[in-house]
Design an enzyme around this catalytic site. Structure first.
Site, short mmCIF file in Angstrom:
data_model
loop_
_atom_site.label_atom_id
_atom_site.label_comp_id
_atom_site.label_asym_id
_atom_site.label_seq_id
_atom_site.Cartn_x
_atom_site.Cartn_y
_atom_site.Cartn_z
NE ARG A 141 2.01 -5.33 11.55
CZ ARG A 141 3.18 -5.40 10.62
NH1 ARG A 141 4.20 -5.81 10.96
NH2 ARG A 141 3.04 -4.50 9.58
NE ARG B 280 7.00 -3.00 5.82
CZ ARG B 280 5.71 -2.99 5.83
NH1 ARG B 280 5.12 -2.34 4.78
NH2 ARG B 280 4.83 -3.79 6.75
NE ARG C 249 -4.52 -1.62 9.89
CZ ARG C 249 -3.11 -1.24 9.49
NH1 ARG C 249 -3.29 0.05 8.85
NH2 ARG C 249 -2.28 -1.74 9.31
CE LYS D 281 -2.37 -0.99 3.59
NZ LYS D 281 -1.67 -2.39 4.13
NE ARG E 32 6.17 -1.04 10.12
CZ ARG E 32 4.88 -0.89 9.46
NH1 ARG E 32 5.14 -0.36 8.11
NH2 ARG E 32 3.91 -1.33 9.85
P1 AMP Z 1 0.67 0.29 9.03
O1 AMP Z 1 1.79 0.95 8.66
O2 AMP Z 1 -0.43 0.59 8.13
O3 AMP Z 1 0.97 -1.27 8.89
O4 AMP Z 1 0.21 0.46 10.40
C1 AMP Z 1 1.12 0.18 11.69
C2 AMP Z 1 0.36 0.02 12.64
O5 AMP Z 1 -0.46 1.29 13.02
C3 AMP Z 1 -0.87 -0.90 12.77
O6 AMP Z 1 -0.37 -2.10 13.22
C4 AMP Z 1 -1.83 -0.43 13.83
O7 AMP Z 1 -1.26 -0.63 15.13
C5 AMP Z 1 -1.73 1.02 13.63
N1 AMP Z 1 -2.82 1.62 12.79
C6 AMP Z 1 -2.53 1.79 11.54
N2 AMP Z 1 -3.52 2.39 11.21
C7 AMP Z 1 -4.68 1.88 11.83
C8 AMP Z 1 -6.09 2.07 11.79
N3 AMP Z 1 -6.76 2.56 10.78
N4 AMP Z 1 -6.91 1.44 12.89
C9 AMP Z 1 -6.17 0.88 14.08
N5 AMP Z 1 -4.78 1.03 13.99
C10 AMP Z 1 -4.00 1.44 12.90
#
Ligand code: AMP
Length: 191
Positions: free
Chosen positions: A146, A128, A89, A14, A134
């Site tokens: 996740r 990654r 999400r 994404k 990260r």
């Molecule tokens: P990402 O970089 O999109 O994989 O997001 C990293 C982390 O941020 C996720 O594992 C969640 O802990 C948190 N997070 C990001 N977007 C959301 C969302 N829309 N709702 C809830 N938690 C989020």
């Protein structure tokens, strides 16, 4: 305005594809994950609240995420449109987004759903994690958590957009260019 949800499990590309979409279509990118990571690094109040969830690979509570997204929309009202990356999400987030956009005279035009098999997602996230450092990409239990949360809480969001005739599934396996070409051919039917 042209508003797009770029959807998919962690590791589906994404972020990478958002950058390409921004470049070609001049939309404003909002990645809730990127915002949480920045806020955590800066140790802001929001970052401290989000930390315990993000670190375990759990979802941050809907209220926190929604507030953050709505503030962002209100600060960038003059854009050509938004790419929502990593949001919504949960079904609840999708419902709130719909209502809030409606109140601003806007809507989501389409939801692009990147499909990538789990084995490849895991491989991409491990890679990654090594490259970027990260933390939530480096621990096997967190990676599995996740993916489980994606299946349990996030995947149902697809049915929300299917019901509203906005869901477009894209094969997310291939080179960045190949996947981007598939995405653009959908966007160009609507923009
Ligand atoms: P990402 O970089 O999109 O994989 O997001 C990293 C982390 O941020 C996720 O594992 C969640 O802990 C948190 N997070 C990001 N977007 C959301 C969302 N829309 N709702 C809830 N938690 C989020």
């Amino acid at each position: 305005m042209f508003n797009l949800v770029l959807f998919g499990p962690p590791g589906s590309g994404k972020g990478t594809q958002s950058a390409r979409i921004v470049e070609r279509y001049q939309l404003k990118h909002i990645s809730t994950g990127d915002i949480f990571r920045k806020e955590m690094d800066a140790k802001t109040a929001l970052g401290l609240k989000a930390k315990s969830y993000v670190e375990k690979g759990n979802l941050v509570p809907d209220e926190l995420v929604v507030d953050l997204v709505m503030n962002f929309l209100d600060q960038h009202g003059d854009e050509r449109g938004f790419i929502f990356d990593g949001f919504p999400r949960t079904i609840r987030q999708a419902e709130i987004l719909r209502t809030e956009l409606f109140e601003r005279g806007q809507t989501i035009k389409l939801m692009i759903d990147l499909k990538v098999p789990e084995a490849e997602l895991l491989e991409r996230m491990r890679k990654r994690g090594k490259k970027s450092g990260r933390a939530d990409d480096q621990d096997e239990d967190i990676l599995q958590n996740r993916l489980k949360i994606y299946r349990d809480s996030t995947e149902p969001v697809i049915s929300f957009y299917t019901k509203h005739h906005k869901h477009y599934e894209i094969d997310g396996v291939g080179t960045v260019d190949e996947v981007f070409n598939r995405i653009s051919s959908v966007i160009e039917q609507f923009i």
